[in-house]
Scaffold this active site. Structure first.
Site, PDB file in Angstrom:
ATOM      1  N   VAL A  71       2.416  -9.706 -23.490  1.00 26.58           N
ATOM      2  CA  VAL A  71       1.181 -10.476 -23.339  1.00 26.58           C
ATOM      3  C   VAL A  71       0.481 -10.397 -24.686  1.00 26.58           C
ATOM      4  CG1 VAL A  71      -1.017 -10.673 -22.116  1.00 26.58           C
ATOM      5  CG2 VAL A  71       1.031  -9.918 -20.876  1.00 26.58           C
ATOM      6  N   HIS A  72       0.306 -11.547 -25.339  1.00 29.22           N
ATOM      7  CA  HIS A  72      -0.291 -11.593 -26.680  1.00 29.22           C
ATOM      8  C   HIS A  72      -1.624 -12.320 -26.593  1.00 29.22           C
ATOM      9  CE1 HIS A  72      -0.790 -12.138 -30.969  1.00 29.22           C
ATOM     10  NE2 HIS A  72       0.212 -11.275 -31.137  1.00 29.22           N
ATOM     11  N   LEU A  73      -2.727 -11.608 -26.810  1.00 26.27           N
ATOM     12  CA  LEU A  73      -4.070 -12.156 -26.632  1.00 26.27           C
ATOM     13  C   LEU A  73      -4.522 -12.913 -27.874  1.00 26.27           C
ATOM     14  CD1 LEU A  73      -5.578  -9.032 -24.888  1.00 26.27           C
ATOM     15  CD2 LEU A  73      -4.553 -11.037 -23.834  1.00 26.27           C
ATOM     16  N   GLY A  74      -4.361 -14.221 -27.832  1.00 24.99           N
ATOM     17  CA  GLY A  74      -4.756 -15.071 -28.946  1.00 24.99           C
ATOM     18  C   GLY A  74      -3.674 -15.157 -30.001  1.00 24.99           C
TER      19      GLY A  74
END
Length: 153
Positions: A71-74
């Site tokens: 999960v890569h936030l931004g």
């Protein structure tokens, strides 16, 4: 077969629509993305498993069945040096699906001129083993924990 749920609320995007060629071309793996609302949101574990890598802007969780989810936030948010992210878990923690991992200050990322889009990628999985869940096709507004991807390997 494993079900991967949305780790945060927002509008589902096809991975090809992520504004980063590494994600959009599937170089990291197959998956989908979520465009979050412009507010502070809680990001939760998309599967039950152990956090194998944790940064303020990204985490990888490995399920007992061997499915790994990034999960890569931004996009390009590593340069924020943790600003806009509050961690609620630690590397090595075992979490239930839906357990809080990070609070994501989406407005601060947008204010920095960056994309807030969140790629959700299945690691080390061939593209044909990952299907966007029929409950969450591109354009759908989802809540956290809504089924997002099905892994068939």
């Amino acid at each position: 077969m494993s079900i991967v749920t949305a780790p945060l609320p927002g509008t589902v995007l096809a991975l090809a629509d992520v504004p980063d060629p590494v994600f959009a071309q599937g170089m990291v793996g197959a998956g989908a993305a979520i465009d979050p609302p412009a507010q502070v949101v809680e990001v939760v574990a998309p599967i039950a498993g152990r956090i194998v890598k944790l940064h303020p802007h990204a985490f990888a969780i490995l399920g007992e069945d061997g499915v790994g989810v990034l999960v890569h936030l931004g996009i390009d948010t590593v340069g924020l040096n943790g600003e806009g992210f509050t961690l609620h878990a630690a590397e090595g923690d075992a979490l239930a699906a839906g357990a809080p991992v990070v609070t994501y200050d989406v407005p601060s990322v947008i204010a920095a001129g960056l994309s807030a889009v969140v790629p959700v990628v299945i690691l080390d999985a061939p593209a044909d083993s990952v299907a966007q869940d029929s409950a969450a096709p591109a354009g759908t507004l989802v809540a956290a924990t809504t089924p997002l991807l099905t892994v068939t390997r």
